[in-house]
Write a protein that holds these residues in place. Sequence first.
Motif, short mmCIF file in Angstrom:
data_model
loop_
_atom_site.label_atom_id
_atom_site.label_comp_id
_atom_site.label_asym_id
_atom_site.label_seq_id
_atom_site.Cartn_x
_atom_site.Cartn_y
_atom_site.Cartn_z
N LEU A 89 -17.52 -19.49 -41.38
CA LEU A 89 -17.30 -18.54 -42.56
C LEU A 89 -18.52 -18.69 -43.29
CD1 LEU A 89 -15.10 -17.27 -44.14
CD2 LEU A 89 -14.44 -19.33 -45.19
N GLN A 90 -19.24 -19.92 -43.38
CA GLN A 90 -20.45 -20.11 -44.23
C GLN A 90 -21.50 -19.22 -43.63
OE1 GLN A 90 -21.91 -24.15 -44.44
NE2 GLN A 90 -23.60 -23.61 -45.42
N TYR A 91 -21.87 -19.15 -42.40
CA TYR A 91 -23.03 -18.81 -41.92
C TYR A 91 -22.80 -17.25 -41.42
CZ TYR A 91 -25.49 -22.97 -42.50
OH TYR A 91 -25.99 -24.08 -42.92
N ARG A 92 -21.64 -16.91 -40.91
CA ARG A 92 -21.51 -15.79 -40.20
C ARG A 92 -20.43 -14.70 -40.88
NH1 ARG A 92 -19.54 -16.54 -34.69
NH2 ARG A 92 -20.20 -14.40 -34.40
N ASP A 93 -19.90 -15.25 -42.07
CA ASP A 93 -18.76 -14.54 -42.80
C ASP A 93 -17.47 -14.39 -41.77
OD1 ASP A 93 -17.99 -13.85 -45.36
OD2 ASP A 93 -18.52 -11.78 -45.27
N THR A 94 -17.27 -15.09 -40.88
CA THR A 94 -16.04 -14.66 -40.06
C THR A 94 -15.09 -16.01 -40.30
OG1 THR A 94 -17.45 -13.80 -38.50
CG2 THR A 94 -15.55 -14.68 -37.72
N PHE A 139 -24.17 -26.21 -33.07
CA PHE A 139 -22.89 -26.46 -33.41
C PHE A 139 -21.87 -26.25 -32.32
CE2 PHE A 139 -25.20 -26.33 -37.21
CZ PHE A 139 -24.79 -27.97 -37.93
N ILE A 140 -21.34 -27.08 -31.52
CA ILE A 140 -20.59 -26.89 -30.60
C ILE A 140 -19.01 -27.36 -30.80
CG2 ILE A 140 -19.82 -27.11 -28.01
CD1 ILE A 140 -22.86 -27.33 -27.54
#
Length: 164
Positions: free
Chosen positions: A54-59, A101-102
Amino acid sequence: MYIEITDETGKLDSSIIEQTEKVLAFAADYIHLSQSKEMAVIFVDNVRSHELNLQYRDTDRPTDVISLEYKPDEDEIFFDEDMEIPEGLMDEMDPFIGELFISTDKAEEQATDFGHSIEREYGWLTVHGFLHINGYDHYPVGGPEEAEMFRLQEEILTAYGLTR
């Protein structure tokens, strides 16, 4: 290559951490990445993956791997205006290339869904993310960049010994 690995979940088997370090070193050699490079791998759960996505990809959902490529800001390094910056100097000055991040939850789900080993899935996610932070991409879907990235990814995994 220096690799810092963190298991935020606290439940990952040490063999997966060891494999991650080895497959990254192998992939770095395979693409002829400088040994002076550094990166981080953080294993997270789906809750944290969701937050990062959500933070980095707005997903608004968890994902399997998030790759954060680091590019040094040349404007923050001051040189004399007339000075020519030798090729590769920026790389040597800042060796950090990025973070992966996995999601351990997604890795377990996908290994089952795809019918292969958990080792193969972690290897796939690791190499996939690694290629992203080294400039490879698979967008647009169906494009030549996607074909090249997935070809190289499978080539690395097969050469390493993590086949389907």
